[in-house]
Design a protein around this motif. Structure first.
Motif, mmCIF file in Angstrom:
data_model
loop_
_atom_site.group_PDB
_atom_site.id
_atom_site.type_symbol
_atom_site.label_atom_id
_atom_site.label_comp_id
_atom_site.label_asym_id
_atom_site.label_seq_id
_atom_site.Cartn_x
_atom_site.Cartn_y
_atom_site.Cartn_z
ATOM 1 N N ASN A 32 0.827 -1.205 0.000
ATOM 2 C CA ASN A 32 0.000 0.000 0.000
ATOM 3 C C ASN A 32 0.861 1.255 0.000
ATOM 4 O O ASN A 32 0.541 2.227 -0.691
ATOM 5 C CB ASN A 32 -0.966 -0.009 1.193
ATOM 6 N N ALA A 33 1.950 1.239 0.744
ATOM 7 C CA ALA A 33 2.869 2.386 0.725
ATOM 8 C C ALA A 33 3.419 2.605 -0.688
ATOM 9 O O ALA A 33 3.544 3.750 -1.136
ATOM 10 C CB ALA A 33 4.003 2.169 1.718
ATOM 11 N N ALA A 34 3.717 1.523 -1.387
ATOM 12 C CA ALA A 34 4.227 1.633 -2.758
ATOM 13 C C ALA A 34 3.173 2.239 -3.693
ATOM 14 O O ALA A 34 3.514 3.026 -4.586
ATOM 15 C CB ALA A 34 4.675 0.268 -3.267
ATOM 16 N N ARG A 35 1.913 1.901 -3.500
ATOM 17 C CA ARG A 35 0.824 2.505 -4.296
ATOM 18 C C ARG A 35 0.766 4.011 -4.056
ATOM 19 O O ARG A 35 0.615 4.800 -4.994
ATOM 20 C CB ARG A 35 -0.519 1.877 -3.937
ATOM 21 N N LEU A 36 0.880 4.406 -2.802
ATOM 22 C CA LEU A 36 0.867 5.834 -2.466
ATOM 23 C C LEU A 36 2.103 6.539 -3.010
ATOM 24 O O LEU A 36 2.010 7.654 -3.532
ATOM 25 C CB LEU A 36 0.766 6.008 -0.954
ATOM 26 N N LEU A 37 3.241 5.884 -2.909
ATOM 27 C CA LEU A 37 4.481 6.435 -3.438
ATOM 28 C C LEU A 37 4.342 6.725 -4.937
ATOM 29 O O LEU A 37 4.699 7.811 -5.407
ATOM 30 C CB LEU A 37 5.622 5.452 -3.162
ATOM 31 N N LYS A 38 3.778 5.795 -5.666
ATOM 32 C CA LYS A 38 3.563 5.997 -7.104
ATOM 33 C C LYS A 38 2.631 7.183 -7.361
ATOM 34 O O LYS A 38 2.900 8.024 -8.222
ATOM 35 C CB LYS A 38 3.009 4.733 -7.752
ATOM 36 N N ALA A 39 1.546 7.270 -6.601
ATOM 37 C CA ALA A 39 0.588 8.360 -6.785
ATOM 38 C C ALA A 39 1.230 9.721 -6.495
ATOM 39 O O ALA A 39 1.013 10.689 -7.240
ATOM 40 C CB ALA A 39 -0.635 8.146 -5.894
ATOM 41 N N ASN A 183 -7.736 11.996 -3.427
ATOM 42 C CA ASN A 183 -6.604 12.909 -3.652
ATOM 43 C C ASN A 183 -5.815 12.711 -4.927
ATOM 44 O O ASN A 183 -5.085 13.615 -5.326
ATOM 45 C CB ASN A 183 -5.633 12.800 -2.466
ATOM 46 N N HIS A 184 -5.837 11.562 -5.529
ATOM 47 C CA HIS A 184 -4.965 11.376 -6.703
ATOM 48 C C HIS A 184 -5.689 10.631 -7.801
ATOM 49 O O HIS A 184 -6.533 9.877 -7.665
ATOM 50 C CB HIS A 184 -3.681 10.621 -6.315
#
Length: 184
Positions: A32-39, A183-184
């Motif tokens: 999930n952190a990686a998904r947010l990082l990409k966004a 947000n994204h």
């Protein structure tokens, strides 16, 4: 709109199944952190990585210079993303984190990482005290089983207790999907 930054707290090798201090749900939280990082990267928003190292070789994990103290491959920083090295629970203590955020005019922090009951809690409370608006992404954080006074506390309960406490007075606490939808 206020400037926001994703703060990736201590997603390091020792917290994963083969590490010295494995957390319950570390892989799912890192995904999930990686998904947010990409966004955040796709939106051109700021990202700051936090990396913990203890100062002693006798530390139970995150020993200086060890493989376990390195950032996990799922959330490696890019060359333009700062990595703040810390030696305490609170990511602001004796680090350049606040100056990095202030230089960029950051007013809102989105916090992900480990451990829910230690460094995520520490940075969230400190950030709120500094006046930042803070959002914690609960399913991008991980914890572990604890024990207090002979009582075993399962990781899910540890995590829930800390997220509920942070959500009461320090931060908005939402899921990855909720954040990304809004947000994204």
């Amino acid at each position: 709109m206020a400037k926001q930054a994703l703060i990736v707290v201590d997603i390091q090798n020792d917290y994963f199944p083969q590490g010295k201090w494995p957390l319950v749900g570390a892989d799912a939280a890192a995904d999930n952190a990686a998904r947010l990082l990409k966004a955040f990267r796709d939106a051109g928003d700021s990202v700051v990585h936090i990396r913990h190292e203890f100062t002693s070789e006798e530390a139970p994990f995150f020993t200086p210079g060890s493989e376990g103290a390195k950032l996990h491959p799922k959330v490696l920083n890019r060359a333009d993303e700062p990595v703040v090295l810390k030696h305490f629970v609170n990511s602001f203590r004796e680090t350049e984190l606040k100056s990095i955020l202030d230089e960029q005019g950051i007013k809102e922090l989105v916090v992900v990482g480990s451990m829910s009951h230690m460094c995520v809690d520490g940075i969230t409370r400190a950030a709120a005290d500094f006046g930042y608006t803070v959002t914690v992404i609960h399913d991008a954080c991980a914890s572990r089983d604890l024990e207090f006074n002979g009582v075993a506390v399962p990781a899910a309960h540890v995590h829930a207790a800390f997220m509920s406490a942070l959500g009461f007075a320090y931060a908005s606490v939402i899921s990855t999907d909720e954040f990304l939808a809004a947000n994204h």
